[in-house]
Design a protein around this motif. Structure first.
Motif, PDB file in Angstrom:
ATOM      1  N   ILE A   1       0.853  -1.194   0.000  1.00 29.74           N
ATOM      2  CA  ILE A   1       0.000   0.000   0.000  1.00 29.74           C
ATOM      3  C   ILE A   1       0.886   1.240   0.000  1.00 29.74           C
ATOM      4  N   GLY A   2       1.949   1.218   0.794  1.00 33.00           N
ATOM      5  CA  GLY A   2       2.877   2.340   0.822  1.00 33.00           C
ATOM      6  C   GLY A   2       3.515   2.598  -0.529  1.00 33.00           C
ATOM      7  N   ARG A   3       3.855   1.523  -1.250  1.00 35.68           N
ATOM      8  CA  ARG A   3       4.467   1.654  -2.581  1.00 35.68           C
ATOM      9  C   ARG A   3       3.477   2.128  -3.634  1.00 35.68           C
TER      10      ARG A   3
ATOM     11  N   GLY B   1     -11.076  13.394  -8.683  1.00 36.10           N
ATOM     12  CA  GLY B   1      -9.678  13.563  -8.266  1.00 36.10           C
ATOM     13  C   GLY B   1      -8.986  12.255  -7.975  1.00 36.10           C
ATOM     14  N   GLY B   2      -9.711  11.157  -8.087  1.00 35.61           N
ATOM     15  CA  GLY B   2      -9.126   9.856  -7.784  1.00 35.61           C
ATOM     16  C   GLY B   2      -9.134   9.603  -6.292  1.00 35.61           C
ATOM     17  N   GLY B   3      -8.920   8.394  -5.925  1.00 38.06           N
ATOM     18  CA  GLY B   3      -8.872   8.016  -4.523  1.00 38.06           C
ATOM     19  C   GLY B   3      -7.461   7.619  -4.172  1.00 38.06           C
ATOM     20  N   GLY B   4      -7.345   6.778  -3.215  1.00 39.95           N
ATOM     21  CA  GLY B   4      -6.037   6.289  -2.865  1.00 39.95           C
ATOM     22  C   GLY B   4      -5.949   5.946  -1.404  1.00 39.95           C
ATOM     23  N   ALA B   5      -4.786   5.488  -1.014  1.00 36.68           N
ATOM     24  CA  ALA B   5      -4.522   5.105   0.363  1.00 36.68           C
ATOM     25  C   ALA B   5      -3.068   5.401   0.659  1.00 36.68           C
ATOM     26  N   ARG B   6      -2.813   5.692   1.911  1.00 37.81           N
ATOM     27  CA  ARG B   6      -1.429   5.928   2.322  1.00 37.81           C
ATOM     28  C   ARG B   6      -1.250   5.431   3.739  1.00 37.81           C
ATOM     29  N   LEU B   7      -0.021   5.058   4.046  1.00 37.20           N
ATOM     30  CA  LEU B   7       0.292   4.660   5.412  1.00 37.20           C
ATOM     31  C   LEU B   7       0.379   5.909   6.276  1.00 37.20           C
ATOM     32  N   THR B   8      -0.158   5.809   7.464  1.00 37.41           N
ATOM     33  CA  THR B   8      -0.001   6.875   8.441  1.00 37.41           C
ATOM     34  C   THR B   8       1.357   6.692   9.128  1.00 37.41           C
ATOM     35  N   ALA B   9       1.707   7.608   9.988  1.00 31.28           N
ATOM     36  CA  ALA B   9       2.942   7.455  10.770  1.00 31.28           C
ATOM     37  C   ALA B   9       2.880   6.166  11.592  1.00 31.28           C
ATOM     38  N   ALA B  10       1.694   5.847  12.111  1.00 35.88           N
ATOM     39  CA  ALA B  10       1.535   4.601  12.868  1.00 35.88           C
ATOM     40  C   ALA B  10       1.747   3.386  11.962  1.00 35.88           C
ATOM     41  N   GLY B  11       1.232   3.447  10.747  1.00 36.46           N
ATOM     42  CA  GLY B  11       1.420   2.347   9.797  1.00 36.46           C
ATOM     43  C   GLY B  11       2.884   2.150   9.443  1.00 36.46           C
ATOM     44  N   GLU B  12       3.580   3.246   9.223  1.00 37.20           N
ATOM     45  CA  GLU B  12       5.019   3.157   8.929  1.00 37.20           C
ATOM     46  C   GLU B  12       5.776   2.590  10.117  1.00 37.20           C
TER      47      GLU B  12
END
Length: 126
Positions: A41-43, A85-96
């Motif tokens: 997900i991060g990539r 605008g499209g969607g998406g997902a990103r890691l939070t600081a907690a996820g990282e």
């Protein structure tokens, strides 16, 4: 989690290693499958793309993310709704941090068990 794969000839030559699963209480478990999903997900910036890359359904990937978000008590993945605008997902600081800590535990555990893993490899090779 990714589907189990069948052994190949290359697996026979692979050195032994540990597979670490952390039981964090209240039913939350984190192992190589969930961590790999977070890394992907991060990539990719997308739960669906991460699922495709790991050959898992979007539904399964989403369930794993929700399980982590709920179990950690703070989001590890944040999502944005799709649309123009499209969607998406990103890691939070907690996820990282989850990924970083898990990989550190994994490396430390493998290093600590190194002599035992080498002995098992010798036994396996005869």
């Amino acid at each position: 989690m990714p589907k189990p794969r069948t052994a190949t000839a290359a697996d026979a030559d692979a050195p032994p290693r540990l597979s670490v699963r952390l039981d964090l209480g209240a039913g939350l478990r984190i192992g190589p499958g969930k961590v790999t999903l977070l890394e992907e997900i991060g990539r990719s910036g997308s739960i669906s793309a991460a699922g495709r890359a790991l050959r898992m359904s979007y539904r399964r990937a989403w369930e794993l993310v929700e399980d982590l978000n709920r179990g950690m008590g703070t989001p590890v993945v944040e999502t944005a709704a799709g649309g123009a605008g499209g969607g998406g997902a990103r890691l939070t600081a907690a996820g990282e941090a989850v990924v970083q800590r898990y990989r550190a535990i994994e490396a430390d555990t493998n290093a600590a068990a190194g002599a035992h893993l080498e002995a098992l490899a010798r036994i396996r090779q005869g």
